[in-house]
Design a protein around this motif. Structure first.
Motif, mmCIF file in Angstrom:
data_model
loop_
_atom_site.group_PDB
_atom_site.id
_atom_site.type_symbol
_atom_site.label_atom_id
_atom_site.label_comp_id
_atom_site.label_asym_id
_atom_site.label_seq_id
_atom_site.Cartn_x
_atom_site.Cartn_y
_atom_site.Cartn_z
ATOM 1 N N LEU A 27 38.041 41.539 42.071
ATOM 2 C CA LEU A 27 38.181 42.472 40.954
ATOM 3 C C LEU A 27 37.624 41.882 39.661
ATOM 4 O O LEU A 27 37.026 42.589 38.853
ATOM 5 C CB LEU A 27 39.649 42.840 40.768
ATOM 6 N N ARG A 28 37.809 40.562 39.474
ATOM 7 C CA ARG A 28 37.264 39.927 38.276
ATOM 8 C C ARG A 28 35.735 39.948 38.299
ATOM 9 O O ARG A 28 35.097 40.124 37.256
ATOM 10 C CB ARG A 28 37.785 38.492 38.180
ATOM 11 N N VAL A 29 35.159 39.778 39.478
ATOM 12 C CA VAL A 29 33.695 39.884 39.611
ATOM 13 C C VAL A 29 33.223 41.284 39.228
ATOM 14 O O VAL A 29 32.257 41.457 38.469
ATOM 15 C CB VAL A 29 33.266 39.535 41.055
ATOM 16 N N MET A 30 33.905 42.308 39.753
ATOM 17 C CA MET A 30 33.512 43.683 39.454
ATOM 18 C C MET A 30 33.698 44.003 37.976
ATOM 19 O O MET A 30 32.838 44.639 37.351
ATOM 20 C CB MET A 30 34.328 44.659 40.311
ATOM 21 N N ALA A 31 34.793 43.546 37.401
ATOM 22 C CA ALA A 31 35.040 43.823 35.988
ATOM 23 C C ALA A 31 33.977 43.166 35.105
ATOM 24 O O ALA A 31 33.485 43.767 34.143
ATOM 25 C CB ALA A 31 36.438 43.334 35.604
ATOM 26 N N THR A 32 33.617 41.936 35.432
ATOM 27 C CA THR A 32 32.608 41.237 34.639
ATOM 28 C C THR A 32 31.247 41.906 34.767
ATOM 29 O O THR A 32 30.527 42.092 33.771
ATOM 30 C CB THR A 32 32.510 39.772 35.093
ATOM 31 N N ALA A 33 30.869 42.296 36.007
ATOM 32 C CA ALA A 33 29.573 42.946 36.209
ATOM 33 C C ALA A 33 29.525 44.301 35.504
ATOM 34 O O ALA A 33 28.512 44.640 34.862
ATOM 35 C CB ALA A 33 29.297 43.110 37.701
ATOM 36 N N VAL A 34 30.608 45.077 35.604
ATOM 37 C CA VAL A 34 30.644 46.390 34.952
ATOM 38 C C VAL A 34 30.581 46.244 33.440
ATOM 39 O O VAL A 34 29.859 46.975 32.751
ATOM 40 C CB VAL A 34 31.916 47.154 35.383
ATOM 41 N N GLU A 35 31.324 45.278 32.911
ATOM 42 C CA GLU A 35 31.314 45.073 31.466
ATOM 43 C C GLU A 35 29.943 44.612 30.988
ATOM 44 O O GLU A 35 29.460 45.047 29.939
ATOM 45 C CB GLU A 35 32.387 44.049 31.092
ATOM 46 N N THR A 36 29.286 43.743 31.753
ATOM 47 C CA THR A 36 27.980 43.219 31.347
ATOM 48 C C THR A 36 26.906 44.290 31.382
ATOM 49 O O THR A 36 26.091 44.411 30.456
ATOM 50 C CB THR A 36 27.581 42.043 32.264
#
Length: 554
Positions: A410-419
């Motif tokens: 989930l942290r990977v997805m959140a970081t990619a979406v935010e970036t």
């Protein structure tokens, strides 16, 4: 006759043949700088290709001439067909008779080999374009054998068929030379929507006409679903040949998927607060796990649980409420237009009613054209997936034993979406697909997909029911209530224009009433003047006329 005499006679026969060939070459000479051998092979291509494809014989010979001597064709400054016509007309009857009866074996082989490759190239192009097939080696070999001209000398025919009967290695070598000569490659054909080009153009025209009604100061939001794999695949990198590494993942993990409701906007400031939602089923994220999640993740990425990880009409209504809440907190004075495709959950009647209640204008991307007309599909999802793979590889390399936990995922997805989605300005994506700026900044990719040399001038206007029918799918959700979508959603887009038209109509009605009253007053004055004139005598009329003439003179 002894063997020595027989050998001498054979040498004399070969010498006579060489002398005859030289005499014919000298009498024929070269045509516009072409060598005699090139001329003979072009003529052989024309003669022997008639047996396989009589209506393409001239094209085959002209193609050979253009490929064998391109500089000469350029110097002559005519087309390859015209050049071959002139060459054929200048050919002597003796040379044509010799080529028909006793052609040189080596030149006949080269000419027939070109015929096979020419016909094979046409067949592959037909398979690629008309049938959507990339032929395999076996298909190419089988088809090439059918293209061998009939009636060839046995030695020439055996030499032509040798690569095809020699087994896979010789077949691959021949096909490698064929691909190099005819600009081919080993690959796969891209998968595109099976829409005829005129249907795609009609969909794009109706969609752009609807999009041009949106005022420039509107905030335009594009929302679409993106499938997320729990086990991210396709991560390329360095692999040593001396070791046997493997990615360990169970079958259920490899098959597990979730849905991302991704959103981007034409307003860069609004991008930061747009709702980005992951939909998962209840078994993927249990309640206990949800309570233990880091708030830093849930603040950047909303997580919704359902019976399935697919988007539904209920989830869409929740998304609309969340979007409306963020819009009201950001800039409620600016109208908001939501752009989405024709998925069944998007076109549900509850979604349409709620959007109208919340004051959200809706613009629907035509079915089957999202890869060209929707910004998320055309520009953004590819970048998002690349960023997910990069973040996933980095996280996996640093995790204990290479195991990525659910929270780390989930942290990977959140970081990619935010970036990618929240911290980038995607205004160019909306302009490139033609949604904004009246298609003045449409990309060359979109023009190529629509087969337009340049985008036509498309007026703004609410689509009629007939025009909107090509936007919505022919079956399923939205197909039975197109009129409701046009009246409610497209009507919202045109509220200002409709109010202006109503005001203009009222002004015209008032002007018409005022003009009608003025005409009645003028008619009354005219009637009074006529009545007064009838009561006057002749002398009074003459005096009145004279005084009026004197006033005009002064």
């Amino acid at each position: 006759m002894s063997s020595i005499e027989l050998a001498g006679l054979s040498r004399r026969i070969r010498s006579v043949r060489r002398s005859l060939r030289r005499q014919l070459d000298e009498s024929q000479g070269s045509w516009s700088g072409l060598s005699a051998s090139c001329v003979r092979q072009a003529l052989l291509v024309y003669l022997w290709s008639q047996a396989k494809t009589s209506h393409h014989a001239l094209d085959a010979a002209a193609t050979y001439l253009a490929r064998a001597a391109p500089l000469v064709i350029v110097q002559v400054a005519v087309s390859a067909k015209d050049a071959f016509d002139a060459l054929f007309a200048a050919t002597s009857a003796a040379l044509m008779a010799r080529l028909s009866t006793d052609p040189p074996a080596s030149e006949l082989y080269r000419a027939c080999d070109f015929i096979i490759q020419y016909l094979l190239h046409d067949w592959v192009r037909s398979q690629n374009v008309e049938y959507g097939v990339a032929p395999t080696r076996q298909q190419l070999v089988r088809q090439a054998l059918l293209f061998v001209p009939d009636g060839l000398p046995e030695a020439v025919e055996n030499r032509l068929c040798l690569p095809f009967y020699g087994g896979p290695p010789s077949q691959r070598a021949y096909l490698r030379r064929f691909r190099k000569a005819w600009n081919g490659r080993i690959g796969t054909l891209p998968v595109t929507a099976s829409l005829p080009i005129h249907v795609l153009q009609e969909k794009a025209y109706s969609f752009y006409r609807w999009a041009n009604c949106i005022p420039p100061d509107n905030i335009l939001v594009n929302m679409d679903e993106c499938s997320l794999a729990v086990h991210v695949e396709g991560c390329r990198g360095t692999v040593l040949r001396s070791v046997r590494g493997a990615v360990r993942a169970s079958l259920s993990t490899q098959r597990s998927r979730m849905t991302l409701l991704a959103s981007v906007s034409t307003d860069f400031g609004f991008n930061a607060i747009l709702p980005q939602v992951i939909i998962a089923n209840k078994t993927q994220f249990p309640i206990k796990f949800m309570k233990s999640l880091d708030p830093a993740i849930t603040d950047r990425l909303k997580i919704w649980r359902g019976a399935t990880a697919w988007n539904t009409a209920a989830f869409m209504c929740s998304y609309l409420r969340l979007l409306h809440e963020n819009w009201q907190s950001y800039c409620p004075e600016k109208p908001l237009t939501l752009l989405f495709d024709c998925a069944a959950c998007h076109l549900h009647s509850t979604v349409r009613s709620l959007a109208k209640t919340l004051g959200l204008q809706v613009l629907v991307v035509p079915a089957g054209a999202t890869g060209t007309l929707q910004p998320l599909d055309a520009y953004i999802f590819r970048t998002l997936r690349c960023e997910i793979r990069r973040q996933w590889t980095q996280t996996k390399s640093e995790a204990a034993e290479g195991v990525v936990s659910r929270e780390a995922w989930l942290r990977v997805m959140a970081t990619a979406v935010e970036t990618v989605l929240s911290h980038r300005d995607w205004q160019r994506a909306f302009e490139g697909t033609g949604v904004t700026k009246q298609q003045n900044c449409i990309s060359s990719h979109a023009l190529k997909a629509l087969q337009w040399d340049e985008c036509p001038k498309i007026p703004a206007g609410r689509p009629s029911v007939g025009q909107a029918s090509c936007i919505f799918p022919s079956r399923g959700a939205g197909s039975g209530n197109i009129e409701a979508w046009v009246k409610e959603c497209a009507g919202d887009v045109l509220q200002a224009e409709l109010a202006e038209l109503k005001q203009r109509r009222q002004e015209l009605r008032e002007a018409f009433k005022a003009n009608k009253a003025h005409m009645k007053a003028a008619q009354k004055r005219k009637a009074k003047l006529v009545k007064a004139a009838r009561q006057l005598s002749v002398s009074d009329l003459q005096n009145l006329l004279g005084s009026m003439t004197a006033e005009r003179t002064e």
